[in-house]
Enzyme design. Structure first.
Site, PDB file in Angstrom:
ATOM      1  N   LYS A  40       0.831  -1.207   0.000  1.00 15.83           N
ATOM      2  CA  LYS A  40       0.000   0.000   0.000  1.00 15.83           C
ATOM      3  C   LYS A  40       0.862   1.253   0.000  1.00 15.83           C
ATOM      4  O   LYS A  40       1.981   1.243   0.514  1.00 15.83           O
ATOM      5  CB  LYS A  40      -0.853  -0.026   1.272  1.00 15.83           C
ATOM      6  CG  LYS A  40      -1.746   1.167   1.487  1.00 15.83           C
ATOM      7  CD  LYS A  40      -2.327   1.056   2.891  1.00 15.83           C
ATOM      8  CE  LYS A  40      -3.121   2.267   3.325  1.00 15.83           C
ATOM      9  NZ  LYS A  40      -2.583   3.561   3.052  1.00 15.83           N
ATOM     10  N   LYS A  45       7.549   0.741   1.586  1.00 11.54           N
ATOM     11  CA  LYS A  45       8.191  -0.086   0.541  1.00 11.54           C
ATOM     12  C   LYS A  45       9.601   0.407   0.228  1.00 11.54           C
ATOM     13  O   LYS A  45      10.550  -0.363   0.221  1.00 11.54           O
ATOM     14  CB  LYS A  45       7.386  -0.030  -0.770  1.00 11.54           C
ATOM     15  CG  LYS A  45       6.018  -0.636  -0.717  1.00 11.54           C
ATOM     16  CD  LYS A  45       5.311  -0.500  -2.044  1.00 11.54           C
ATOM     17  CE  LYS A  45       5.037   0.963  -2.406  1.00 11.54           C
ATOM     18  NZ  LYS A  45       4.099   1.630  -1.507  1.00 11.54           N
ATOM     19  N   LYS A  71       6.844   8.832  -8.594  1.00  9.47           N
ATOM     20  CA  LYS A  71       7.425   9.754  -7.598  1.00  9.47           C
ATOM     21  C   LYS A  71       8.943   9.754  -7.647  1.00  9.47           C
ATOM     22  O   LYS A  71       9.589  10.686  -7.202  1.00  9.47           O
ATOM     23  CB  LYS A  71       6.995   9.357  -6.181  1.00  9.47           C
ATOM     24  CG  LYS A  71       5.568   9.718  -5.836  1.00  9.47           C
ATOM     25  CD  LYS A  71       5.350   9.755  -4.321  1.00  9.47           C
ATOM     26  CE  LYS A  71       5.765   8.500  -3.593  1.00  9.47           C
ATOM     27  NZ  LYS A  71       5.108   7.271  -4.050  1.00  9.47           N
ATOM     28  N   ASP A 157      -0.938   0.580  -4.964  1.00  7.40           N
ATOM     29  CA  ASP A 157      -1.906  -0.430  -5.356  1.00  7.40           C
ATOM     30  C   ASP A 157      -1.732  -0.826  -6.817  1.00  7.40           C
ATOM     31  O   ASP A 157      -1.341  -0.020  -7.647  1.00  7.40           O
ATOM     32  CB  ASP A 157      -3.327   0.102  -5.139  1.00  7.40           C
ATOM     33  CG  ASP A 157      -3.566   0.417  -3.682  1.00  7.40           C
ATOM     34  OD1 ASP A 157      -2.959  -0.260  -2.831  1.00  7.40           O
ATOM     35  OD2 ASP A 157      -4.334   1.356  -3.397  1.00  7.40           O
TER      36      ASP A 157
END
Ligand SMILES: Nc1ncnc2c1ncn2[C@@H]1O[C@H](COP(=O)(O)OP(=O)(O)OP(=O)(O)O)[C@@H](O)[C@H]1O
Ligand SMILES: [Mg+2]
Lengths: 320, 438
Positions: A40, A45, A71, A157
């Site tokens: 998520k 991550k 990003k 996601d």
């Protein structure tokens, strides 16, 4: 050009035969173990991936980390927050993309690459990730660098087909999912399981395991254990919430680099070791939407009881 | 602007389609919007071989598949195609739409393959590039997938001691005479003691399957180089790379010699073959010499076509007949001239596919003969130049085994050239007569 090629011209003087476009595509599996990390948005991550990369590099492995996220902040802490042009920035420029322009060497020789993406709200980021990964193959990155491990830090996601590319098409053969014990994080993990479940039978990646991150409550580990159990998967490691992580990030470094002697550094090292050694890959059995809801409610009850026990304070029980 | 009005060729998907249609026994399955396959069929009236053209299996996806994914539609299309069209190999071709929504083309092909069906996938979304790009891509995917796919009803090659040679670089979507050209190349290769593995011809699918076992990959243009390089990488097959297919006895002799050396063939036997070809050509050309000196000396010409065609035909015209080539337009190299330098030709050369630019170049050139595609026929008529269709698309002429390659191709080109010269001479005579009568 190999000696195996004879060039003969019938006509004129061919201007020093250029190279044909390098053939890309899904040829034989490229060198290295290719691992995709999902989870998520904002769950940790990039932090976790970078620390795993750092730990693997520290252990002497050749590592590439590829941020598959518009990003483009995946590898920040591996290279002191310096600016790195993304693959798609270079593609947008229209010129031929060279590996040297879009990669930087970070901590202990880790090769850092960011796919980048279109401006938020326009274009197709999924297609962008797809194109970026294909380009890396066409540049023969893996054949040249010969990595032991390649980590793909994939954004939040799995919203559309494009974001599933790293776990199909034979790009990676294993995925890990980062989750906390919060419901929405587990929900996202369950969604990833659905994608793996769909693609694994036709050659897509399988699941290596679940990584618990940012765990702070006493029951956090238990929730993750139970979810893993229900979905036929296992937990690769638990990373508690810690200020060391935040502090290292502020210094633009991984925990491994900034606080190598900390307890957290050892947690990441153990996690990295597990991931390096683990060859037990599974096809997860995701929970159905209603099953997942029931399961969550069940845990709601248990946590309520636990909280009552701990604080002794009477709390209003949520209506079932 | 002009390129928008008169595009010469389609997109990558169309390039892949043109390639696959040319391989007998191979069935393309287009996974795309309705319209992608029909465009190709309408633009190439002579296309379609074993299957293709207006009868191309396609998934014709609609909004629903774009939103929810088109994988299952493709699965269904594969299943049904296999039922109604007898093929030895099926190739699922991905389009722009399916690439944008991320349909798992490869997964669908693997799934079919697991059920024992010979299906491979190739992502040739039109936005990847032009027909040449699609041609390269589909070849790459075929080469990568083939060792793991068993063709339906493979024809077993008879035991043959002669070394096999794969022929690459003549693109069916760019060279309208590819069938006849390849037949002539087969004749020459066999004449000098080897065996040609011809994909775009009878038994094409079997030739595909035999691809890795060839002793040599012969490449005739830039568009075969990637395939040959891939095959060398995978199987170590050596390559012989020419800048064009041989045309005329000189080039045939050079070609034969190179093959003999690379494959260690019987040099004397190959020489005898070339000598026979020379004798035959001489026999047919003997009567043509007078005509040449009367009517065809010092002609000027312009050529428009893919670089292989322009090099091959232009080179022969200049060498054999002293034709003054005043403009050479390479229509396949407009997109990638930066990536790979253009061949340095001894003629004014431009790389463009733009109809307006080509029109201007031809008008500027003031030539008597225009060797080009049917798209240039109107401007040739306008200029009073003789038009000879040599490059894609050819709409003015039905084509069967015609060739402009090798020894026979040289005879044919000679006939065409002398006929054109005759036409020009007639016009001149008529003008003269008219002037005298006045
Ligand atoms: N174990 C932890 N302890 C403390 N802070 C953490 C921990 N893990 C992650 N964080 C912090 O959480 C924030 C988000 O982490 P990170 O950027 O790694 O998440 P992400 O999943 O990559 O996010 P995105 O989906 O936006 O890419 C960061 O500021 C990071 O320092
Ligand atoms: Mg991130």
């Amino acid at each position: 050009m190999s000696d195996n090629v004879n060039r003969i011209s019938f006509h004129a003087r061919p201007a020093g035969g250029g190279k044909p476009v390098a053939a890309g595509g899904a040829a034989s599996a490229p060198p290295g173990t290719h691992i995709a990390i999902y989870g998520k948005g904002g769950i940790g991550k990039s932090t976790t991936t970078s620390n795993i990369s750092a730990a693997l590099a520290e252990a002497g492995y050749k590592v590439i980390q590829i941020g598959c996220d518009p990003k483009s902040d995946s590898t920040n802490t591996l290279r002191g927050n310096h600016y790195l042009p993304t693959i798609l920035d270079s593609v947008r420029g229209g010129n031929k993309v060279h590996l040297a322009d879009i990669s930087a060497t970070g901590f202990k020789g880790i090769l850092c690459i960011e796919s980048g993406g279109p401006v938020p709200g326009v274009g197709c980021a999924g297609r962008g990730i797809n194109a970026a990964v294909t380009l890396l193959r066409e540049l023969r990155l893996f054949e040249e660098f010969k990595p032991d491990y390649v980590l793909y830090d994939v954004l939040g996601d799995v919203v559309c087909g494009g974001f599933a590319v790293p776990i199909r098409d034979g790009i990676t053969d294993r995925a890990y999912v980062v989750t906390s014990s919060d419901f929405m994080a587990i929900y996202a993990a369950n969604n990833l399981f659905k994608a793996i479940n769909k693609y694994a039978p036709t050659g897509g990646a399988k699941l290596g395991g679940v990584i618990g991150n940012g765990l702070s409550a006493v029951y956090s580990n238990a929730i993750i254990d139970d979810f893993a159990d229900r979905t036929g998967t296992c937990v690769a490691g638990y990373v508690p919430r810690s200020l060391v992580v935040s502090q290292s990030e502020l210094y633009g470094k991984t925990v491994i680099e900034a606080n190598p002697k900390s307890e957290h550094a050892d947690i990441y090292r153990a996690l990295a070791r597990h991931i390096a050694d683990n060859d037990d890959l599974v096809i997860p059995q995701p929970l159905g939407t209603n099953d997942l809801r029931d399961w969550a409610r069940d845990w709601g009850d248990r946590v309520f009881n636990l909280d009552n026990l701990e604080t002794g304070a009477p709390a209003a029980r949520v209506a079932a | 602007m002009a390129n928008i009005l008169h595009p010469r060729a389609g997109c990558a998907l169309h390039g892949a389609l043109a390639t696959l249609e040319a391989i007998e026994g191979v069935v393309p399955i287009v996974h795309a919007n309705a319209g992608c396959a029909i465009q190709h069929a309408l633009a190439n009236r002579d296309c379609g071989g074993y299957v293709g053209g207006l009868a191309t299996p396609a998934s014709n996806i609609v909004d629903k598949q774009v939103i929810f994914g088109g994988g299952s539609r493709l699965r269904e299309q594969i299943k049904n195609t296999v039922k109604v069209i007898d093929g030895q190999l099926y190739v699922a071709l991905g389009s722009c739409e399916c690439a944008m929504v991320g349909d798992d083309l490869g997964g669908m092909a693997r799934e079919a393959a697991e059920q024992g069906l010979p299906v491979v996938a190739s992502n040739v979304a039109g936005f990847h590039g032009d027909v040449y790009c699609g041609h390269e891509r589909v070849w790459r995917d075929l080469i990568d997938a083939l060792p793991d796919v068993t063709l339906a009803a493979p024809s077993h090659a008879e035991a043959d001691a002669r070394p096999a040679v794969n022929l690459f670089g003549l693109f069916p979507g760019g060279n309208p005479y590819y069938k006849g050209d390849l037949e002539e190349l087969r004749r020459i290769v066999e004449g000098i003691g080897a065996r040609a593995n011809v994909f775009y011809g009878p038994g094409g699918a079997a030739a595909l399957q035999a691809l890795p076992r060839a002793a040599l990959n012969v490449v005739f243009s830039r568009w075969g180089e990637a395939a040959a390089a891939r095959l060398e990488e995978k199987y170590g097959t050596p390559q012989l790379v020419f800048d064009a297919a041989p045309l005329g006895l000189e080039e045939v002799a050079l070609f034969a010699q190179a093959l003999v050396e690379k494959l260690d063939l019987d040099a004397a036997a190959a020489e005898r073959f070339v000598e026979r070809e020379e004798a035959l050509a001489e026999y047919f050309l003997l009567g043509a010499a007078d005509r040449y000196f009367d009517e065809a000396v010092g002609k000027s010409a312009a050529l428009v076509g893919d670089s292989e065609t322009v090099l091959r035909i232009g080179g022969f015209l200049a060498r054999a007949f002293g034709v003054d080539i005043r403009a050479a337009v390479l229509t396949d190299r407009a997109a990638d001239a930066e990536e790979m330098p253009l061949p340095a030709l001894p003629w004014p050369t431009r790389a463009t596919a733009d109809a307006g630019e080509i029109d201007a170049i031809l008008r500027e050139s003031g030539v008597e003969l225009i060797f080009a595609s049917s798209l240039e026929a109107p401007v040739a008529r306008d200029l009073g130049a003789v038009f000879l269709p040599v490059s894609h698309p050819v709409l003015d002429r039905a084509i069967t085994i015609d060739t402009y390659v090798g020894a026979r191709g040289a005879l044919r080109l000679t006939r065409d050239f002398l006929t054109a010269a005759r036409q020009i001479a007639r016009v001149g005579e008529a003008r003269l007569l008219a002037a005298i009568r006045v």
